[in-house]
Motif scaffolding. Structure first.
Motif, PDB file in Angstrom:
ATOM      1  N   GLN A 149      29.518 -43.922 -16.548  1.00  0.00           N
ATOM      2  CA  GLN A 149      29.628 -42.634 -17.238  1.00  0.00           C
ATOM      3  C   GLN A 149      30.357 -41.612 -16.361  1.00  0.00           C
ATOM      4  OE1 GLN A 149      26.200 -39.956 -17.686  1.00  0.00           O
ATOM      5  NE2 GLN A 149      26.603 -40.000 -19.903  1.00  0.00           N
ATOM      6  N   THR A 150      30.026 -41.566 -15.079  1.00  0.00           N
ATOM      7  CA  THR A 150      30.687 -40.638 -14.154  1.00  0.00           C
ATOM      8  C   THR A 150      32.179 -40.925 -14.078  1.00  0.00           C
ATOM      9  OG1 THR A 150      28.657 -40.363 -12.870  1.00  0.00           O
ATOM     10  CG2 THR A 150      30.732 -39.833 -11.755  1.00  0.00           C
ATOM     11  N   PRO A 210      39.013 -37.878 -20.291  1.00  0.00           N
ATOM     12  CA  PRO A 210      39.632 -36.638 -20.782  1.00  0.00           C
ATOM     13  C   PRO A 210      41.078 -36.444 -20.319  1.00  0.00           C
ATOM     14  CG  PRO A 210      37.391 -36.212 -20.067  1.00  0.00           C
ATOM     15  CD  PRO A 210      37.740 -37.608 -19.607  1.00  0.00           C
ATOM     16  N   SER A 211      41.363 -36.744 -19.057  1.00  0.00           N
ATOM     17  CA  SER A 211      42.731 -36.560 -18.582  1.00  0.00           C
ATOM     18  C   SER A 211      43.681 -37.580 -19.202  1.00  0.00           C
ATOM     19  CB  SER A 211      42.793 -36.614 -17.053  1.00  0.00           C
ATOM     20  OG  SER A 211      42.409 -37.881 -16.580  1.00  0.00           O
ATOM     21  N   MET A 263      33.677 -39.127 -26.055  1.00  0.00           N
ATOM     22  CA  MET A 263      32.904 -39.293 -24.819  1.00  0.00           C
ATOM     23  C   MET A 263      31.443 -39.566 -25.143  1.00  0.00           C
ATOM     24  SD  MET A 263      34.634 -39.261 -21.985  1.00  0.00           S
ATOM     25  CE  MET A 263      33.260 -39.014 -20.869  1.00  0.00           C
ATOM     26  N   GLU A 264      30.888 -38.823 -26.069  1.00  0.00           N
ATOM     27  CA  GLU A 264      29.493 -39.051 -26.461  1.00  0.00           C
ATOM     28  C   GLU A 264      29.354 -40.402 -27.163  1.00  0.00           C
ATOM     29  OE1 GLU A 264      25.456 -38.704 -26.999  1.00  0.00           O
ATOM     30  OE2 GLU A 264      26.754 -37.531 -25.683  1.00  0.00           O
ATOM     31  N   TRP A 265      30.273 -40.695 -28.051  1.00  0.00           N
ATOM     32  CA  TRP A 265      30.251 -41.927 -28.850  1.00  0.00           C
ATOM     33  C   TRP A 265      30.330 -43.170 -27.967  1.00  0.00           C
ATOM     34  CZ3 TRP A 265      35.063 -44.594 -30.714  1.00  0.00           C
ATOM     35  CH2 TRP A 265      34.782 -45.620 -31.626  1.00  0.00           C
ATOM     36  N   MET A 266      31.175 -43.131 -26.949  1.00  0.00           N
ATOM     37  CA  MET A 266      31.381 -44.317 -26.119  1.00  0.00           C
ATOM     38  C   MET A 266      30.635 -44.280 -24.788  1.00  0.00           C
ATOM     39  SD  MET A 266      35.376 -45.370 -26.598  1.00  0.00           S
ATOM     40  CE  MET A 266      36.051 -43.869 -25.930  1.00  0.00           C
ATOM     41  N   SER A 302      27.844 -42.017 -23.695  1.00  0.00           N
ATOM     42  CA  SER A 302      26.493 -41.525 -23.407  1.00  0.00           C
ATOM     43  C   SER A 302      25.766 -42.676 -22.704  1.00  0.00           C
ATOM     44  CB  SER A 302      25.765 -41.132 -24.696  1.00  0.00           C
ATOM     45  OG  SER A 302      25.423 -42.296 -25.442  1.00  0.00           O
ATOM     46  N   LEU A 303      24.777 -42.342 -21.888  1.00  0.00           N
ATOM     47  CA  LEU A 303      24.047 -43.401 -21.180  1.00  0.00           C
ATOM     48  C   LEU A 303      23.435 -44.393 -22.157  1.00  0.00           C
ATOM     49  CD1 LEU A 303      22.360 -41.495 -18.225  1.00  0.00           C
ATOM     50  CD2 LEU A 303      24.313 -43.065 -18.146  1.00  0.00           C
ATOM     51  N   ASP A 304      22.884 -43.899 -23.249  1.00  0.00           N
ATOM     52  CA  ASP A 304      22.292 -44.801 -24.242  1.00  0.00           C
ATOM     53  C   ASP A 304      23.334 -45.742 -24.826  1.00  0.00           C
ATOM     54  OD1 ASP A 304      19.760 -43.765 -23.871  1.00  0.00           O
ATOM     55  OD2 ASP A 304      19.850 -42.433 -25.623  1.00  0.00           O
ATOM     56  N   ASN A 305      24.536 -45.232 -25.092  1.00  0.00           N
ATOM     57  CA  ASN A 305      25.565 -46.083 -25.679  1.00  0.00           C
ATOM     58  C   ASN A 305      26.106 -47.105 -24.679  1.00  0.00           C
ATOM     59  OD1 ASN A 305      25.351 -45.084 -28.252  1.00  0.00           O
ATOM     60  ND2 ASN A 305      26.912 -43.519 -27.959  1.00  0.00           N
ATOM     61  N   ILE A 306      26.242 -46.724 -23.428  1.00  0.00           N
ATOM     62  CA  ILE A 306      26.682 -47.700 -22.423  1.00  0.00           C
ATOM     63  C   ILE A 306      25.630 -48.801 -22.284  1.00  0.00           C
ATOM     64  CG2 ILE A 306      27.286 -48.081 -20.003  1.00  0.00           C
ATOM     65  CD1 ILE A 306      28.271 -45.123 -19.969  1.00  0.00           C
ATOM     66  N   ARG A 307      24.366 -48.406 -22.219  1.00  0.00           N
ATOM     67  CA  ARG A 307      23.288 -49.406 -22.124  1.00  0.00           C
ATOM     68  C   ARG A 307      23.299 -50.328 -23.337  1.00  0.00           C
ATOM     69  NH1 ARG A 307      20.089 -44.719 -20.454  1.00  0.00           N
ATOM     70  NH2 ARG A 307      19.993 -44.763 -18.190  1.00  0.00           N
ATOM     71  N   LYS A 308      23.480 -49.752 -24.515  1.00  0.00           N
ATOM     72  CA  LYS A 308      23.510 -50.554 -25.746  1.00  0.00           C
ATOM     73  C   LYS A 308      24.693 -51.518 -25.728  1.00  0.00           C
ATOM     74  CE  LYS A 308      23.692 -50.161 -30.763  1.00  0.00           C
ATOM     75  NZ  LYS A 308      23.885 -49.266 -31.906  1.00  0.00           N
ATOM     76  N   GLN A 309      25.842 -51.049 -25.274  1.00  0.00           N
ATOM     77  CA  GLN A 309      27.010 -51.926 -25.188  1.00  0.00           C
ATOM     78  C   GLN A 309      26.698 -53.143 -24.320  1.00  0.00           C
ATOM     79  OE1 GLN A 309      30.222 -49.500 -23.660  1.00  0.00           O
ATOM     80  NE2 GLN A 309      29.941 -47.988 -25.293  1.00  0.00           N
TER      81      GLN A 309
END
Length: 165
Positions: A16-17, A24-25, A40-43, A45-52
């Motif tokens: 995420q960091t 964005p850049s 950024m939120e869609w792809m 967020s911590l929850d979405n990264i974990r889910k992926q």
């Protein structure tokens, strides 16, 4: 010389960091700030990264220059003989230093390890993204294009590129 490490769920915050520093850049000249925030939120967020990683089969790899993080790539199986290169991003300081090509080759290496028979690797790339030239240099070709609704009235206007591996 870059090294590679397979990410675990413990690396979700690091991914995420990195995304916050790169995404964005990368898209500031292509997408509106509002769409970038939404994506950024869609792809990322911590929850979405974990889910992926835990539910959707994304396998992330992290590239390092000695002990410094440089970028990441993720691959996801999509069908019997198709893999999708979901994400490949490099910190601005490492762009032009061949980290992207390192990550690309490592993604192919991983796919060959888990799927030794011939298959297709695909990816989506925004039709206006300068990375299009990079993917063509790496051997990918445009297969089709589409405008994919992602919610909130936003679309991804992409080429789908592919290569046999």
């Amino acid at each position: 010389m870059f090294t590679l490490r397979k990410a675990t769920l413990a690396d979700c915050e690091l991914i995420q960091t990195l995304a916050r520093q790169i995404f964005p850049s990368t898209y500031q000249e292509i997408l509106t700030p509002e769409q970038i925030d939404y994506m950024m939120e869609w792809m990322y967020s911590l929850d979405n990264i974990r889910k992926q990683m835990a539910e959707e089969g994304h396998v992330y790899f992290l590239a390092y220059d000695e002990s410094k993080i440089a970028g990441y790539v993720s691959v996801q199986p999509q069908g019997e003989d198709v893999f999708h290169l979901q994400k490949i991003y490099v910190l601005p300081a490492y762009q032009g230093a061949h980290c992207g090509s390192f990550l690309f080759r490592e993604a192919i290496k991983y796919i060959k390890e888990v799927h030794p028979t011939p298959c297709l690797m695909e990816l989506n790339v925004n039709r206006h993204n300068k990375a299009l030239n990079f993917y063509e240099r790496m051997g990918m070709r445009k297969l089709r294009e589409g405008d994919f609704e992602i919610g909130n009235g936003y679309y991804m206007n992409d080429y789908i590129m592919g290569m046999e591996i």
